[in-house]
Design a protein around this motif. Structure first.
Motif, mmCIF file in Angstrom:
data_model
loop_
_atom_site.group_PDB
_atom_site.id
_atom_site.type_symbol
_atom_site.label_atom_id
_atom_site.label_comp_id
_atom_site.label_asym_id
_atom_site.label_seq_id
_atom_site.Cartn_x
_atom_site.Cartn_y
_atom_site.Cartn_z
ATOM 1 N N GLY A 131 0.236 11.568 2.580
ATOM 2 C CA GLY A 131 0.742 10.912 3.786
ATOM 3 C C GLY A 131 -0.152 11.147 4.991
ATOM 4 N N SER A 132 -0.622 12.385 5.159
ATOM 5 C CA SER A 132 -1.484 12.672 6.308
ATOM 6 C C SER A 132 -2.857 12.016 6.149
ATOM 7 C CB SER A 132 -1.628 14.175 6.519
ATOM 8 O OG SER A 132 -2.253 14.774 5.405
ATOM 9 N N LYS A 133 -3.338 11.924 4.911
ATOM 10 C CA LYS A 133 -4.614 11.245 4.690
ATOM 11 C C LYS A 133 -4.494 9.760 4.997
ATOM 12 C CE LYS A 133 -8.215 10.610 1.263
ATOM 13 N NZ LYS A 133 -8.662 10.923 -0.088
ATOM 14 N N LEU A 134 -3.379 9.143 4.560
ATOM 15 C CA LEU A 134 -3.147 7.730 4.851
ATOM 16 C C LEU A 134 -3.044 7.497 6.354
ATOM 17 C CD1 LEU A 134 -2.548 4.863 3.789
ATOM 18 C CD2 LEU A 134 -0.140 5.508 3.782
ATOM 19 N N TRP A 135 -2.341 8.374 7.056
ATOM 20 C CA TRP A 135 -2.190 8.233 8.503
ATOM 21 C C TRP A 135 -3.543 8.385 9.206
ATOM 22 C CZ3 TRP A 135 0.935 6.002 11.578
ATOM 23 C CH2 TRP A 135 0.913 6.285 12.939
ATOM 24 N N ARG A 136 -4.379 9.335 8.748
ATOM 25 C CA ARG A 136 -5.700 9.550 9.351
ATOM 26 C C ARG A 136 -6.591 8.333 9.113
ATOM 27 N NH1 ARG A 136 -10.343 11.291 7.176
ATOM 28 N NH2 ARG A 136 -9.331 12.025 5.288
ATOM 29 N N LYS A 137 -6.571 7.798 7.894
ATOM 30 C CA LYS A 137 -7.381 6.616 7.592
ATOM 31 C C LYS A 137 -6.897 5.395 8.372
ATOM 32 C CE LYS A 137 -10.129 8.125 4.281
ATOM 33 N NZ LYS A 137 -11.563 7.978 4.266
ATOM 34 N N THR A 138 -5.585 5.310 8.597
ATOM 35 C CA THR A 138 -5.036 4.207 9.378
ATOM 36 C C THR A 138 -5.511 4.279 10.822
ATOM 37 O OG1 THR A 138 -3.107 4.108 7.955
ATOM 38 C CG2 THR A 138 -2.905 3.073 10.099
ATOM 39 N N LYS A 139 -5.594 5.482 11.368
ATOM 40 C CA LYS A 139 -6.088 5.626 12.739
ATOM 41 C C LYS A 139 -7.572 5.301 12.836
ATOM 42 C CE LYS A 139 -3.636 9.621 13.895
ATOM 43 N NZ LYS A 139 -3.548 10.813 14.723
ATOM 44 N N GLU A 140 -8.341 5.644 11.783
ATOM 45 C CA GLU A 140 -9.777 5.380 11.806
ATOM 46 C C GLU A 140 -10.079 3.884 11.669
ATOM 47 O OE1 GLU A 140 -11.415 7.713 8.667
ATOM 48 O OE2 GLU A 140 -11.052 9.609 9.693
ATOM 49 N N ALA A 141 -9.336 3.191 10.829
ATOM 50 C CA ALA A 141 -9.562 1.764 10.591
ATOM 51 C C ALA A 141 -8.219 1.049 10.579
ATOM 52 C CB ALA A 141 -10.292 1.559 9.274
ATOM 53 N N PRO A 142 -7.696 0.687 11.761
ATOM 54 C CA PRO A 142 -6.335 0.140 11.811
ATOM 55 C C PRO A 142 -6.196 -1.263 11.223
ATOM 56 C CG PRO A 142 -7.352 0.059 13.968
ATOM 57 C CD PRO A 142 -8.286 0.813 13.082
ATOM 58 N N PHE A 143 -7.265 -1.982 11.027
ATOM 59 C CA PHE A 143 -7.140 -3.348 10.545
ATOM 60 C C PHE A 143 -7.057 -3.434 9.020
ATOM 61 C CE2 PHE A 143 -8.607 -4.027 14.828
ATOM 62 C CZ PHE A 143 -7.780 -5.052 15.223
ATOM 63 N N VAL A 144 -7.368 -2.349 8.323
ATOM 64 C CA VAL A 144 -7.227 -2.360 6.865
ATOM 65 C C VAL A 144 -5.758 -2.448 6.462
ATOM 66 C CG1 VAL A 144 -7.634 -1.039 4.762
ATOM 67 C CG2 VAL A 144 -9.424 -1.207 6.486
ATOM 68 N N PRO A 145 -4.861 -1.615 7.008
ATOM 69 C CA PRO A 145 -3.449 -1.786 6.659
ATOM 70 C C PRO A 145 -2.881 -3.126 7.118
ATOM 71 C CG PRO A 145 -3.780 0.337 7.703
ATOM 72 C CD PRO A 145 -5.054 -0.418 7.804
ATOM 73 N N ILE A 146 -3.383 -3.654 8.230
ATOM 74 C CA ILE A 146 -2.926 -4.960 8.694
ATOM 75 C C ILE A 146 -3.333 -6.033 7.684
ATOM 76 C CG2 ILE A 146 -3.242 -6.715 10.490
ATOM 77 C CD1 ILE A 146 -3.484 -4.377 12.483
ATOM 78 N N GLY A 147 -4.537 -5.931 7.143
ATOM 79 C CA GLY A 147 -4.978 -6.865 6.109
ATOM 80 C C GLY A 147 -4.155 -6.740 4.842
ATOM 81 N N LEU A 148 -3.797 -5.511 4.483
ATOM 82 C CA LEU A 148 -2.966 -5.317 3.296
ATOM 83 C C LEU A 148 -1.562 -5.878 3.496
ATOM 84 C CD1 LEU A 148 -4.054 -1.734 2.228
ATOM 85 C CD2 LEU A 148 -4.578 -3.899 1.105
ATOM 86 N N VAL A 149 -1.029 -5.748 4.705
ATOM 87 C CA VAL A 149 0.289 -6.326 4.994
ATOM 88 C C VAL A 149 0.209 -7.852 4.932
ATOM 89 C CG1 VAL A 149 2.015 -6.634 6.817
ATOM 90 C CG2 VAL A 149 1.155 -4.363 6.296
ATOM 91 N N GLY A 150 -0.860 -8.427 5.463
ATOM 92 C CA GLY A 150 -1.044 -9.882 5.383
ATOM 93 C C GLY A 150 -1.183 -10.349 3.952
ATOM 94 N N LEU A 151 -1.929 -9.597 3.144
ATOM 95 C CA LEU A 151 -2.079 -9.926 1.734
ATOM 96 C C LEU A 151 -0.733 -9.871 1.016
ATOM 97 C CD1 LEU A 151 -3.791 -10.306 -0.886
ATOM 98 C CD2 LEU A 151 -3.913 -7.829 -0.963
#
Length: 105
Positions: A25-45
């Protein structure tokens, strides 16, 4: 002849211990802060796939292969659009970060 101690002793690699143990969970949160548009792309997908699954039954006379091909294009455009926005955001933030720095001299 050869010394048996030299034959059996291979150079040992030192074990490198991690500096900290990081949960998933903390790794996912850290990666989300570093590249916020990747989770947004996954949500769009995910949204495009769910929308396609719901609209599949109302596709009319269109063949399944054609429908899935169009769905693939929509899903890929979501991810590519999010990546483009992410790259543009990072370029603009780097540009304005370096131009706002005070100059010594």
């Amino acid at each position: 002849m050869t010394d048996p101690d030299k034959m059996t002793s291979a150079p040992q690699k030192p074990e490198i211990a991690p500096q900290w143990e990081e949960s998933h969970g903390s790794k996912l949160w850290r990666k989300t802060k570093e590249a916020p548009f990747v989770p947004i792309g996954l949500v769009g997908l995910t949204g495009a796939v769910v929308m396609g699954a719901i609209k599949y039954k109302n596709r009319g006379q269109m063949t399944t292969s054609m429908y899935l091909m169009q769905l693939r294009v929509v899903a890929q455009s979501m991810v590519v659009g999010a990546m483009t926005l992410g790259v543009g955001y990072s370029l603009l933030s780097d540009y304005f970060k370096t131009s706002d720095s005070p100059k010594n001299g």
